[in-house]
Design a protein around this motif. Sequence first.
Motif, PDB file in Angstrom:
ATOM      1  N   GLY A   1       3.019  11.074  10.942  1.00 30.18           N
ATOM      2  CA  GLY A   1       2.643  12.353  10.184  1.00 30.18           C
ATOM      3  C   GLY A   1       1.808  12.284   9.070  1.00 30.18           C
ATOM      4  O   GLY A   1       1.084  10.756   8.815  1.00 30.18           O
ATOM      5  N   LEU A   2       2.190  13.026   7.801  1.00 27.67           N
ATOM      6  CA  LEU A   2       1.122  12.173   6.715  1.00 27.67           C
ATOM      7  C   LEU A   2       1.632  12.582   5.483  1.00 27.67           C
ATOM      8  O   LEU A   2       2.683  13.868   5.694  1.00 27.67           O
ATOM      9  CB  LEU A   2      -0.444  13.289   6.553  1.00 27.67           C
ATOM     10  CG  LEU A   2      -1.239  12.157   5.113  1.00 27.67           C
ATOM     11  CD1 LEU A   2      -1.638  11.131   5.424  1.00 27.67           C
ATOM     12  CD2 LEU A   2      -2.011  13.929   5.315  1.00 27.67           C
ATOM     13  N   LEU A   3       2.256  11.848   4.436  1.00 26.00           N
ATOM     14  CA  LEU A   3       3.370  12.083   3.240  1.00 26.00           C
ATOM     15  C   LEU A   3       2.410  12.783   1.978  1.00 26.00           C
ATOM     16  O   LEU A   3       1.507  11.561   1.960  1.00 26.00           O
ATOM     17  CB  LEU A   3       4.409  11.078   3.189  1.00 26.00           C
ATOM     18  CG  LEU A   3       5.423  11.198   1.734  1.00 26.00           C
ATOM     19  CD1 LEU A   3       6.304  12.932   2.005  1.00 26.00           C
ATOM     20  CD2 LEU A   3       5.733  10.075   1.086  1.00 26.00           C
ATOM     21  N   LEU A   4       2.336  13.822   1.706  1.00 24.11           N
ATOM     22  CA  LEU A   4       1.764  13.811   0.610  1.00 24.11           C
ATOM     23  C   LEU A   4       3.208  13.821  -0.845  1.00 24.11           C
ATOM     24  O   LEU A   4       4.043  14.299  -0.982  1.00 24.11           O
ATOM     25  CB  LEU A   4       1.499  15.712  -0.299  1.00 24.11           C
ATOM     26  CG  LEU A   4       0.291  16.110   1.449  1.00 24.11           C
ATOM     27  CD1 LEU A   4       0.472  18.134   1.317  1.00 24.11           C
ATOM     28  CD2 LEU A   4      -0.536  16.197   1.977  1.00 24.11           C
TER      29      LEU A   4
ATOM     30  N   PHE B   1       0.876  -1.070  -0.473  1.00 25.52           N
ATOM     31  CA  PHE B   1       0.034   0.413   0.290  1.00 25.52           C
ATOM     32  C   PHE B   1       1.052   1.270   0.114  1.00 25.52           C
ATOM     33  O   PHE B   1       2.004   1.130   0.919  1.00 25.52           O
ATOM     34  CB  PHE B   1      -0.555  -0.137   1.198  1.00 25.52           C
ATOM     35  CG  PHE B   1      -1.673   1.591   1.552  1.00 25.52           C
ATOM     36  CD1 PHE B   1      -3.008   1.683   0.636  1.00 25.52           C
ATOM     37  CD2 PHE B   1      -1.151   2.199   2.271  1.00 25.52           C
ATOM     38  CE1 PHE B   1      -3.824   2.339   0.517  1.00 25.52           C
ATOM     39  CE2 PHE B   1      -2.004   3.294   2.522  1.00 25.52           C
ATOM     40  CZ  PHE B   1      -3.216   3.601   1.712  1.00 25.52           C
ATOM     41  N   GLN B   2       0.408   1.537  -1.312  1.00 27.03           N
ATOM     42  CA  GLN B   2       1.491   2.828  -1.429  1.00 27.03           C
ATOM     43  C   GLN B   2       1.020   4.557  -0.509  1.00 27.03           C
ATOM     44  O   GLN B   2       1.395   5.450  -0.014  1.00 27.03           O
ATOM     45  CB  GLN B   2       1.968   3.277  -2.477  1.00 27.03           C
ATOM     46  CG  GLN B   2       2.918   2.504  -3.061  1.00 27.03           C
ATOM     47  CD  GLN B   2       3.324   3.109  -4.828  1.00 27.03           C
ATOM     48  OE1 GLN B   2       3.026   3.396  -5.458  1.00 27.03           O
ATOM     49  NE2 GLN B   2       5.042   2.605  -3.721  1.00 27.03           N
ATOM     50  N   GLY B   3      -0.694   4.325  -0.652  1.00 24.94           N
ATOM     51  CA  GLY B   3      -1.195   5.779  -0.161  1.00 24.94           C
ATOM     52  C   GLY B   3      -2.552   5.769  -0.880  1.00 24.94           C
ATOM     53  O   GLY B   3      -3.258   4.778  -1.821  1.00 24.94           O
ATOM     54  N   PHE B   4      -3.587   7.055   0.150  1.00 25.46           N
ATOM     55  CA  PHE B   4      -4.706   7.030  -0.984  1.00 25.46           C
ATOM     56  C   PHE B   4      -4.552   7.959  -2.504  1.00 25.46           C
ATOM     57  O   PHE B   4      -4.111   8.572  -1.687  1.00 25.46           O
ATOM     58  CB  PHE B   4      -5.673   7.249   0.416  1.00 25.46           C
ATOM     59  CG  PHE B   4      -5.948   6.348   2.001  1.00 25.46           C
ATOM     60  CD1 PHE B   4      -6.936   5.297   1.316  1.00 25.46           C
ATOM     61  CD2 PHE B   4      -5.047   6.552   3.120  1.00 25.46           C
ATOM     62  CE1 PHE B   4      -7.100   5.095   2.878  1.00 25.46           C
ATOM     63  CE2 PHE B   4      -5.309   6.233   3.899  1.00 25.46           C
ATOM     64  CZ  PHE B   4      -5.881   4.934   3.690  1.00 25.46           C
ATOM     65  N   ARG B   5      -5.180   7.266  -3.171  1.00 20.87           N
ATOM     66  CA  ARG B   5      -4.885   8.456  -4.165  1.00 20.87           C
ATOM     67  C   ARG B   5      -6.669   9.027  -4.895  1.00 20.87           C
ATOM     68  O   ARG B   5      -7.714   8.615  -4.124  1.00 20.87           O
ATOM     69  CB  ARG B   5      -4.705   7.329  -5.585  1.00 20.87           C
ATOM     70  CG  ARG B   5      -4.133   8.362  -6.274  1.00 20.87           C
ATOM     71  CD  ARG B   5      -3.810   6.956  -7.837  1.00 20.87           C
ATOM     72  NE  ARG B   5      -3.841   7.356  -8.980  1.00 20.87           N
ATOM     73  CZ  ARG B   5      -2.561   7.739  -9.524  1.00 20.87           C
ATOM     74  NH1 ARG B   5      -1.464   7.292  -9.421  1.00 20.87           N
ATOM     75  NH2 ARG B   5      -2.179   7.940 -10.838  1.00 20.87           N
TER      76      ARG B   5
ATOM     77  N   VAL C   1       2.131   7.775   7.561  1.00 23.01           N
ATOM     78  CA  VAL C   1       3.396   6.754   8.543  1.00 23.01           C
ATOM     79  C   VAL C   1       3.686   7.726   9.772  1.00 23.01           C
ATOM     80  O   VAL C   1       2.849   8.467  10.508  1.00 23.01           O
ATOM     81  CB  VAL C   1       4.383   8.121   7.313  1.00 23.01           C
ATOM     82  CG1 VAL C   1       4.142   7.720   6.296  1.00 23.01           C
ATOM     83  CG2 VAL C   1       4.496   9.699   7.863  1.00 23.01           C
ATOM     84  N   SER C   2       4.548   7.582  10.182  1.00 25.64           N
ATOM     85  CA  SER C   2       4.859   6.883  11.139  1.00 25.64           C
ATOM     86  C   SER C   2       6.483   6.630  11.535  1.00 25.64           C
ATOM     87  O   SER C   2       7.324   6.485  10.709  1.00 25.64           O
ATOM     88  CB  SER C   2       4.328   6.012  11.900  1.00 25.64           C
ATOM     89  OG  SER C   2       3.189   5.614  12.767  1.00 25.64           O
ATOM     90  N   GLY C   3       7.056   7.919  12.809  1.00 25.67           N
ATOM     91  CA  GLY C   3       8.893   7.175  12.737  1.00 25.67           C
ATOM     92  C   GLY C   3       9.562   8.455  11.172  1.00 25.67           C
ATOM     93  O   GLY C   3       9.534   8.978  10.974  1.00 25.67           O
ATOM     94  N   ILE C   4      11.004   7.911  11.328  1.00 26.19           N
ATOM     95  CA  ILE C   4      11.852   8.612  10.037  1.00 26.19           C
ATOM     96  C   ILE C   4      11.714   7.392   9.508  1.00 26.19           C
ATOM     97  O   ILE C   4      12.388   6.920   8.863  1.00 26.19           O
ATOM     98  CB  ILE C   4      13.166   8.888  11.297  1.00 26.19           C
ATOM     99  CG1 ILE C   4      12.966   9.387  12.560  1.00 26.19           C
ATOM    100  CG2 ILE C   4      14.487   9.097  10.066  1.00 26.19           C
ATOM    101  CD1 ILE C   4      14.339   9.297  13.037  1.00 26.19           C
ATOM    102  N   LEU C   5      11.444   8.746   8.161  1.00 23.63           N
ATOM    103  CA  LEU C   5      11.351   8.681   6.383  1.00 23.63           C
ATOM    104  C   LEU C   5      13.821   8.732   6.138  1.00 23.63           C
ATOM    105  O   LEU C   5      13.237   9.294   6.172  1.00 23.63           O
ATOM    106  CB  LEU C   5      11.045   8.854   5.659  1.00 23.63           C
ATOM    107  CG  LEU C   5       9.460   8.334   6.009  1.00 23.63           C
ATOM    108  CD1 LEU C   5       7.837   8.988   4.773  1.00 23.63           C
ATOM    109  CD2 LEU C   5       9.019   6.937   5.741  1.00 23.63           C
ATOM    110  N   SER C   6      13.247   7.583   5.399  1.00 27.99           N
ATOM    111  CA  SER C   6      14.872   7.775   4.843  1.00 27.99           C
ATOM    112  C   SER C   6      14.855   8.682   3.819  1.00 27.99           C
ATOM    113  O   SER C   6      15.825   9.209   3.541  1.00 27.99           O
ATOM    114  CB  SER C   6      15.845   6.402   4.499  1.00 27.99           C
ATOM    115  OG  SER C   6      15.008   5.416   3.607  1.00 27.99           O
TER     116      SER C   6
END
Length: 712
Positions: free
Chosen positions: A140-143, A56-60, A80-85
Amino acid sequence: MKIDAIDTRHGTANQHSFSHGNCLPYTGVPFGMNFYAAQTTDQKGSWWFHPEDRIFQGFRFTHQPSPWMGDFSQLVLTPVSGILSENSLFHAQSSFRPEESTFAPHKLTIRQLRYQITSSLIPSMYGGVLAIDYQQADNGLLLTLPGRFSVTQLDEQTLQLAVCNFSGSEDPDFTFYVALHLAVPLSKSVNESGTDGSLRLSFGDTQQQVIHWGTSFISAEQAQLQLTRELKQSVTDFETAAQAAWQTYFDRVEVTHQDPELTKTFYHNLYRTFLFPQTFYELDNSGAKIHYDTTSRTVRPGVLYTNNGFWDTYKTVYPFFSLVAQDKYAEMLEGFLNSYRETGFLPKWLSPDERGLMPGTLIDAVIADAAVKGLRTDLMPEFLEAMKKGATVQSEKNNYGRQGTLDYLKYGYVPLDYHESVNHTLDYAYSDFCISQVASVLGDNEADYYRQQAQNYRNLFDPTVGLMRAKDRDGNFRADFSPIRWGRDYAEGSAWQSSFAVFQDFAGLIETAGGPTTFEATLVDLCNQAPSFSVEGYGFEIHEMSEMAALEFGQLAISNQPSFHYPFLFSYIGKPEMAQPLLKQLMLQTFDASPTGYPGDEDNGSMATWYIFNSLGFYPVTPGTGEYVIGMPLVTSAKLHLSNGETLSITASPNQPQQQFIHAIQRNDTLHEALYFTHADLMTGGSLDYHLGIVPRNKAYTKEQLPFSLSK
């Protein structure tokens, strides 16, 4: 059936080379301005979802009517949660369990295993809400914002997004606006613009977040206005409203079968019927309907609809709306007329504005069908003007109007130097008939002229092969004929799939072909030969060839719209019993409620509504006549709650697999002998009882009992 029993993954197991529907798992409201879906990959272009994927990559946010058209005004939201590289879909994606997810028309719920986040998205007409439950810290939330974008923070709880990611519009700056409201404020400020961006919104260690949004194709201010309306509703309010919006359409048709799987298949198709066309107008501060006109790049009053290819949908979708959704049909017609007013031509393939794909101008059939059924008579004079313009004026832009208009008028056919000239010719002849029907309703003196133009199909019929062939400007047939060669002169088929599009005059086609006996032999040959094809016209195998070859139904390519009416051709020679087992087997063998539930591209409700009509036992072979040709019912019983308040009750008995023929039909307890029903009669409601049998009942039919033909 309740809407929460529908799985939107129906027909979604596809790839570019083979279609089981080419559908997407849309969560939205009926005819919604936006749809929402789970994105499982960004590596396969328009095929960004597959039901067997476990990522699952996200809600499109999506406005894609078909993978072949592509998407516009899209973006992706990924909890998302935590640190993304790295702020990218690849680095943020998570595994999920499809079998534990909710893919319903009114609700999409996903649990991301990587983060243990559970999120539910619920739509509205112009916005939606996303409720997120976090289990970890630093949430958080990745846009993900394709194309040109901007993100503007208005306050700690409100963001304004804008994306411009569609290159085919009349307006190169065509923009989609989204106003987001966060129940839990941002922990870090954000303001950014650029191209192809990914931006993380941070909410700290909050365990719950609720995001409301409003959208607009008009302006940021309009999106904010819509957001203020959305904020008045709780998550529960959203779900109740979305569920009710769907249920009001589902409750218009009640069906039962001996096999519950068939009931399931019926309602999954009903869901697909009420997705398109999509709403493309909005409500201003006073509640007035307004829309963005990409041609003039201004805001105009009134309604507009988009994401619809009339080459596909005229056959089934709009005739079905004329029975159970007349109010919506009436508003759609107003929107299509607005498209004409703003571009100078009636629409052919809207997404979001005119794409100009496929032969013909088959919105003419949508208009004519409404005219003969008494719908939007106030619009018909202007529609007739628009139809005549399309039949006589060659647009300076190839995506508008007819191709080869002046040559068609000169020769009576479209010459072979035009791509797909046979289909253009046949579609224009049918459109000319549709013009004549509207002209007749209005008492226009050109009705007879266009009725004569409707005979132009005869100019391409070759009696030596019994099929339609392309001609050059000197009147010579193309020399190197092959009945199984796809492409070149034919659209998405060969001569077998393209030669019987004479909806207005099958009696004339039968006569031209040598009479009923010869025509019957041609139909038998069509059905009983192998599903062979030659790729010569295209130079490679297109997916429609593959889908026809995968089925053992001869050249009857139910996998694509041009063959939808083929079984009913037997009725025009008075032998409906030859079609009845064929129709039953097509429904039973090529449709179901699974991710592989279609024999080919579903296309904006067109194939779904083919199944619905045929389940009920009748089919609108010739929109614009007000007739439905009798087929073979699959339902055990049905109730259609018609738009005028009447109820049509249908029964079919006995109804076991061995009953493959109609023995007799009673309409309101009176024996019905004709091979068709009229729209006017069905709209009176009452009862329709099919008495089925295990052997055919052959009988002779009078000319009056045969379906409509100009030459009847």
